[in-house]
Design a protein around this motif. Structure first.
Motif, PDB file in Angstrom:
ATOM      1  N   ALA A 235     -14.559  13.668  17.778  1.00  4.85           N
ATOM      2  CA  ALA A 235     -15.350  12.451  17.558  1.00  4.85           C
ATOM      3  C   ALA A 235     -15.111  11.890  16.153  1.00  4.85           C
ATOM      4  O   ALA A 235     -14.973  10.677  15.976  1.00  4.85           O
ATOM      5  N   ALA A 236     -15.053  12.761  15.153  1.00  3.60           N
ATOM      6  CA  ALA A 236     -14.813  12.301  13.779  1.00  3.60           C
ATOM      7  C   ALA A 236     -13.442  11.654  13.666  1.00  3.60           C
ATOM      8  O   ALA A 236     -13.280  10.609  13.029  1.00  3.60           O
ATOM      9  N   ASN A 237     -12.440  12.255  14.302  1.00  2.00           N
ATOM     10  CA  ASN A 237     -11.093  11.696  14.254  1.00  2.00           C
ATOM     11  C   ASN A 237     -11.040  10.333  14.945  1.00  2.00           C
ATOM     12  O   ASN A 237     -10.458   9.377  14.411  1.00  2.00           O
ATOM     13  N   MET A 238     -11.648  10.218  16.107  1.00  2.00           N
ATOM     14  CA  MET A 238     -11.634   8.938  16.832  1.00  2.00           C
ATOM     15  C   MET A 238     -12.420   7.865  16.085  1.00  2.00           C
ATOM     16  O   MET A 238     -12.009   6.703  16.053  1.00  2.00           O
ATOM     17  N   SER A 239     -13.529   8.252  15.473  1.00  2.00           N
ATOM     18  CA  SER A 239     -14.317   7.297  14.692  1.00  2.00           C
ATOM     19  C   SER A 239     -13.511   6.789  13.495  1.00  2.00           C
ATOM     20  O   SER A 239     -13.479   5.589  13.214  1.00  2.00           O
ATOM     21  N   MET A 240     -12.828   7.711  12.810  1.00  2.00           N
ATOM     22  CA  MET A 240     -12.016   7.313  11.667  1.00  2.00           C
ATOM     23  C   MET A 240     -10.893   6.389  12.123  1.00  2.00           C
ATOM     24  O   MET A 240     -10.649   5.350  11.504  1.00  2.00           O
ATOM     25  N   LEU A 241     -10.234   6.720  13.229  1.00  2.00           N
ATOM     26  CA  LEU A 241      -9.133   5.899  13.715  1.00  2.00           C
ATOM     27  C   LEU A 241      -9.618   4.510  14.144  1.00  2.00           C
ATOM     28  O   LEU A 241      -8.983   3.499  13.838  1.00  2.00           O
ATOM     29  N   ALA A 242     -10.767   4.457  14.806  1.00  2.00           N
ATOM     30  CA  ALA A 242     -11.320   3.159  15.221  1.00  2.00           C
ATOM     31  C   ALA A 242     -11.657   2.308  13.997  1.00  2.00           C
ATOM     32  O   ALA A 242     -11.363   1.106  13.970  1.00  2.00           O
ATOM     33  N   ASN A 243     -12.263   2.907  12.990  1.00  2.00           N
ATOM     34  CA  ASN A 243     -12.585   2.171  11.769  1.00  2.00           C
ATOM     35  C   ASN A 243     -11.314   1.727  11.052  1.00  2.00           C
ATOM     36  O   ASN A 243     -11.242   0.616  10.534  1.00  2.00           O
ATOM     37  N   TYR A 244     -10.329   2.585  11.020  1.00  2.00           N
ATOM     38  CA  TYR A 244      -9.038   2.269  10.409  1.00  2.00           C
ATOM     39  C   TYR A 244      -8.440   1.033  11.077  1.00  2.00           C
ATOM     40  O   TYR A 244      -8.045   0.067  10.413  1.00  2.00           O
ATOM     41  N   ASP A 245      -8.378   1.055  12.398  1.00  2.00           N
ATOM     42  CA  ASP A 245      -7.810  -0.072  13.135  1.00  2.00           C
ATOM     43  C   ASP A 245      -8.635  -1.342  12.976  1.00  2.00           C
ATOM     44  O   ASP A 245      -8.095  -2.436  12.812  1.00  2.00           O
ATOM     45  N   ALA A 246      -9.957  -1.210  13.023  1.00  2.00           N
ATOM     46  CA  ALA A 246     -10.830  -2.385  12.956  1.00  2.00           C
ATOM     47  C   ALA A 246     -10.862  -3.004  11.559  1.00  2.00           C
ATOM     48  O   ALA A 246     -10.920  -4.229  11.426  1.00  2.00           O
ATOM     49  N   GLN A 247     -10.815  -2.199  10.531  1.00  2.00           N
ATOM     50  CA  GLN A 247     -11.000  -2.715   9.175  1.00  2.00           C
ATOM     51  C   GLN A 247      -9.704  -3.115   8.484  1.00  2.00           C
ATOM     52  O   GLN A 247      -9.723  -3.896   7.534  1.00  2.00           O
ATOM     53  N   ASN A 248      -8.574  -2.605   8.949  1.00  2.00           N
ATOM     54  CA  ASN A 248      -7.325  -2.914   8.251  1.00  2.00           C
ATOM     55  C   ASN A 248      -6.918  -4.372   8.359  1.00  2.00           C
ATOM     56  O   ASN A 248      -6.389  -4.938   7.405  1.00  2.00           O
ATOM     57  N   ALA A 249      -7.125  -4.996   9.494  1.00  2.00           N
ATOM     58  CA  ALA A 249      -6.763  -6.417   9.616  1.00  2.00           C
ATOM     59  C   ALA A 249      -7.596  -7.265   8.653  1.00  2.00           C
ATOM     60  O   ALA A 249      -7.061  -8.171   7.993  1.00  2.00           O
ATOM     61  N   VAL A 250      -8.872  -6.969   8.555  1.00  2.00           N
ATOM     62  CA  VAL A 250      -9.752  -7.696   7.629  1.00  2.00           C
ATOM     63  C   VAL A 250      -9.295  -7.462   6.190  1.00  2.00           C
ATOM     64  O   VAL A 250      -9.191  -8.405   5.398  1.00  2.00           O
ATOM     65  N   ALA A 251      -8.998  -6.214   5.852  1.00  2.00           N
ATOM     66  CA  ALA A 251      -8.555  -5.889   4.493  1.00  2.00           C
ATOM     67  C   ALA A 251      -7.223  -6.557   4.176  1.00  2.00           C
ATOM     68  O   ALA A 251      -7.024  -7.070   3.065  1.00  2.00           O
ATOM     69  N   LEU A 252      -6.323  -6.593   5.152  1.00  2.24           N
ATOM     70  CA  LEU A 252      -5.022  -7.226   4.953  1.00  2.24           C
ATOM     71  C   LEU A 252      -5.171  -8.723   4.677  1.00  2.24           C
ATOM     72  O   LEU A 252      -4.560  -9.262   3.748  1.00  2.24           O
ATOM     73  N   ARG A 253      -6.013  -9.384   5.467  1.00  2.00           N
ATOM     74  CA  ARG A 253      -6.245 -10.825   5.226  1.00  2.00           C
ATOM     75  C   ARG A 253      -6.810 -11.064   3.827  1.00  2.00           C
ATOM     76  O   ARG A 253      -6.421 -12.016   3.141  1.00  2.00           O
ATOM     77  N   LYS A 254      -7.721 -10.193   3.401  1.00  2.00           N
ATOM     78  CA  LYS A 254      -8.330 -10.338   2.073  1.00  2.00           C
ATOM     79  C   LYS A 254      -7.279 -10.146   0.981  1.00  2.00           C
ATOM     80  O   LYS A 254      -7.220 -10.933   0.025  1.00  2.00           O
ATOM     81  N   LEU A 255      -6.453  -9.120   1.109  1.00  2.00           N
ATOM     82  CA  LEU A 255      -5.417  -8.883   0.107  1.00  2.00           C
ATOM     83  C   LEU A 255      -4.473 -10.077  -0.012  1.00  2.00           C
ATOM     84  O   LEU A 255      -4.164 -10.539  -1.115  1.00  2.00           O
ATOM     85  N   VAL A 256      -4.025 -10.592   1.120  1.00  2.00           N
ATOM     86  CA  VAL A 256      -3.094 -11.725   1.116  1.00  2.00           C
ATOM     87  C   VAL A 256      -3.778 -12.976   0.564  1.00  2.00           C
ATOM     88  O   VAL A 256      -3.184 -13.727  -0.216  1.00  2.00           O
ATOM     89  N   SER A 257      -5.037 -13.193   0.927  1.00  2.00           N
ATOM     90  CA  SER A 257      -5.748 -14.378   0.426  1.00  2.00           C
ATOM     91  C   SER A 257      -5.962 -14.322  -1.084  1.00  2.00           C
ATOM     92  O   SER A 257      -6.128 -15.345  -1.728  1.00  2.00           O
ATOM     93  N   GLU A 258      -5.918 -13.116  -1.634  1.00  5.25           N
ATOM     94  CA  GLU A 258      -6.092 -12.960  -3.079  1.00  5.25           C
ATOM     95  C   GLU A 258      -4.765 -12.832  -3.820  1.00  5.25           C
ATOM     96  O   GLU A 258      -4.726 -12.492  -4.993  1.00  5.25           O
ATOM     97  N   GLY A 259      -3.656 -13.111  -3.101  1.00  5.94           N
ATOM     98  CA  GLY A 259      -2.370 -13.198  -3.769  1.00  5.94           C
ATOM     99  C   GLY A 259      -1.392 -12.061  -3.531  1.00  5.94           C
ATOM    100  O   GLY A 259      -0.269 -12.114  -4.034  1.00  5.94           O
ATOM    101  N   ALA A 260      -1.783 -11.042  -2.809  1.00  7.99           N
ATOM    102  CA  ALA A 260      -0.836  -9.956  -2.541  1.00  7.99           C
ATOM    103  C   ALA A 260       0.320 -10.495  -1.704  1.00  7.99           C
ATOM    104  O   ALA A 260       0.137 -11.332  -0.824  1.00  7.99           O
ATOM    105  N   VAL A 261       1.505 -10.034  -2.011  1.00  8.21           N
ATOM    106  CA  VAL A 261       2.696 -10.433  -1.277  1.00  8.21           C
ATOM    107  C   VAL A 261       3.179  -9.215  -0.487  1.00  8.21           C
ATOM    108  O   VAL A 261       3.445  -8.159  -1.069  1.00  8.21           O
ATOM    109  N   LEU A 262       3.264  -9.383   0.815  1.00  6.57           N
ATOM    110  CA  LEU A 262       3.720  -8.291   1.673  1.00  6.57           C
ATOM    111  C   LEU A 262       5.235  -8.302   1.739  1.00  6.57           C
ATOM    112  O   LEU A 262       5.853  -9.357   1.928  1.00  6.57           O
ATOM    113  N   LYS A 263       5.817  -7.120   1.598  1.00 11.15           N
ATOM    114  CA  LYS A 263       7.266  -6.991   1.678  1.00 11.15           C
ATOM    115  C   LYS A 263       7.592  -5.793   2.552  1.00 11.15           C
ATOM    116  O   LYS A 263       6.971  -4.743   2.435  1.00 11.15           O
TER     117      LYS A 263
END
Length: 132
Positions: free
Chosen positions: A38-66
């Motif tokens: 359960a802990a592993n699945m919860s961590m993986l679900a949070n990882y998947d759900a939160q990374n897209a939001v974090a990625l948009r925030k990083l890019v909106s603040e000037g991060a350049v993905l390479k």
């Protein structure tokens, strides 16, 4: 830089003293097994759900993905394989775990090509076309 060649995806690990584990009642062993899953699945679900939001925030603040180049990925892969071979030669315990992991990955990647990769690739083309 992406992809994270050193971590295709996150996974949690729990280690137990085998003697203590074996002394637990079967019901307690099952509770620990279920709690770890359960802990592993919860961590993986949070990882998947939160990374897209974090990625948009990083890019909106000037991060350049390479992307790492294929050449860099190949060099990193080769270095990793050499390290695993060295560790396998020095540690029978590492070799046993690594060999089992490699056998599993061969089957898992076979399935992923048929199921997840094909589906995800199709859905990404839909997203790029504005259908999502």
């Amino acid at each position: 830089y992406y992809p994270a060649w050193w971590e295709g995806g996150p996974a949690m690990h729990a280690f137990f003293n085998l003697e203590k584990w074996n002394s637990l009642p079967k019901s307690y062993q099952q509770m620990l097994t279920d709690a770890c899953a359960a802990a592993n699945m919860s961590m993986l679900a949070n990882y998947d759900a939160q990374n897209a939001v974090a990625l948009r925030k990083l890019v909106s603040e000037g991060a350049v993905l390479k992307a790492f180049s294929r050449e860099i990925m190949d060099v990193c892969y080769k270095a990793a394989m050499e390290t695993y071979a060295d560790l396998s030669a020095k540690s029978p315990a590492f070799k046993k775990i690594y060999d089992h992991q490699q056998a599993f990955k061969k089957d898992a990647y076979l399935w992923a090509q048929i199921a997840e990769y094909s589906y995800d690739t199709y859905m990404m083309t839909q997203q790029r076309a504005g259908a999502l």
